[in-house]
Enzyme design. Structure first.
Site, PDB file in Angstrom:
ATOM      1  N   PRO A   2       0.924  -1.210  -0.030  1.00  0.00           N
ATOM      2  CA  PRO A   2       0.160  -0.010  -0.131  1.00  0.00           C
ATOM      3  C   PRO A   2       0.931   1.325   0.028  1.00  0.00           C
ATOM      4  O   PRO A   2       1.675   1.424   0.979  1.00  0.00           O
ATOM      5  CB  PRO A   2      -0.948  -0.105   1.278  1.00  0.00           C
ATOM      6  CG  PRO A   2      -0.256  -1.391   2.116  1.00  0.00           C
ATOM      7  CD  PRO A   2       0.768  -1.967   1.124  1.00  0.00           C
ATOM      8  N   GLU A   3       0.731   2.107  -0.950  1.00  0.00           N
ATOM      9  CA  GLU A   3       1.367   3.357  -1.182  1.00  0.00           C
ATOM     10  C   GLU A   3       0.354   4.491  -0.586  1.00  0.00           C
ATOM     11  O   GLU A   3      -0.783   4.165  -0.179  1.00  0.00           O
ATOM     12  CB  GLU A   3       1.846   3.654  -2.608  1.00  0.00           C
ATOM     13  CG  GLU A   3       2.803   2.596  -3.119  1.00  0.00           C
ATOM     14  CD  GLU A   3       4.363   2.793  -2.421  1.00  0.00           C
ATOM     15  OE1 GLU A   3       4.453   4.097  -1.878  1.00  0.00           O
ATOM     16  OE2 GLU A   3       5.078   2.046  -2.820  1.00  0.00           O
TER      17      GLU A   3
END
Ligand code: ZN
Length: 270
Positions: A2-3
């Protein structure tokens, strides 16, 4: 992994379910995340009402009267809105219960975090030294120009330095540099004021586009179906080694820079 866009989409997706709600229970099935979930987490969090749900870098901050619950999704974490009585599956390590609904953290690789910070979370050791928010006003052409003076490091490495600006991971650094027409290896200190301005704009555009692309996955945060919640995007250069540049047709090149793969077009980026 997850960015920033996934974390922001998570924040938007869960906000309606937690804002103004009081925590009625915490279930910890496995406390062994990147940092151990505090033993007293239920005692300090139960009874707290969520006044604000904020994102700082890739941290989600559930701001309550007495302090903040800090949640990080690590390498593989996701948060879903569920019914509290629904049976947990493998890797469902923590539930935060808000009466008739709950948030469930699934984290197969256990690099996530669930911590409590008394008072203002911005002073917490994990957050105190973070750089500016890329979508905030502080991340401006003037800021980037000033902070890059006298620095010989490649611009891509500087962009990925969380002490300078948070949440610009490898994917978004590659994509932003392509949009700005800047080669990833260019020395940060040699970027002109105009190129700094183009890069700041490109970073913001890239992140906003990614958040918009993931907006369609918001419905997935309710009635968990077990999928990760991450979304596929259309990249200009990232993970496109040897494929033709979408603008000029030149083969996309890949190079190792600071242990990370850099994808770029040698014609469009100078
Ligand atoms: Zn090109």
């Amino acid at each position: 992994m997850p960015e920033l866009p996934e974390v922001e989409i998570t924040r938007r997706g869960i906000e309606p379910f937690v804002l103004g709600k009081t925590v009625t229970g915490v279930t910890v099935r496995n406390p062994n995340l990147r940092q151990r979930v505090p033993r007293n987490i239920a005692r300090v969090v139960v009874g707290q009402r969520v006044e604000r749900l904020r994102r700082r870098g890739k941290y989600l901050l559930f701001e309550c009267e007495a302090g903040s619950l800090i949640v990080h999704l690590g390498m593989s974490g996701s948060l879903r809105v569920i019914e509290p009585q629904s049976a947990p599956r493998k890797h469902d390590h923590v539930d935060l219960i808000f009466g008739s609904s709950a948030l469930r953290l699934r984290d197969p690789r256990r690099f996530g975090m669930v911590l409590w910070s008394r008072g203002d979370a911005s002073h917490h050791p994990l957050l105190a030294r973070l750089g500016v928010e890329p979508l905030g006003e502080e991340f401006s052409p003037d800021f980037l120009h000033r902070i890059t003076r006298g620095r010989n490091v490649g611009i891509k490495q500087l962009l990925m330095n969380a002490a300078v600006v948070v949440g610009v991971g490898n994917i978004y650094a590659n994509e932003s540099l392509f949009r700005a027409g800047i080669h990833p290896r260019v020395s940060a200190g040699r970027l002109s004021r105009a190129r700094c301005a183009r890069l700041v704009e490109a970073v913001k555009e890239t992140l906003v586009a990614a958040i918009a692309a993931g907006g369609s996955s918001l419905r997935d945060f309710v009635h968990s179906d077990g999928s990760s919640g991450y979304f596929q995007q259309h990249y200009y250069v990232y993970d496109r080694a040897a494929l033709p540049c979408r603008v000029c047709g030149t083969g996309i090149r890949v190079a190792r820079l600071g242990q990370r793969s850099s994808f770029y077009c040698s014609t469009c980026q100078t």
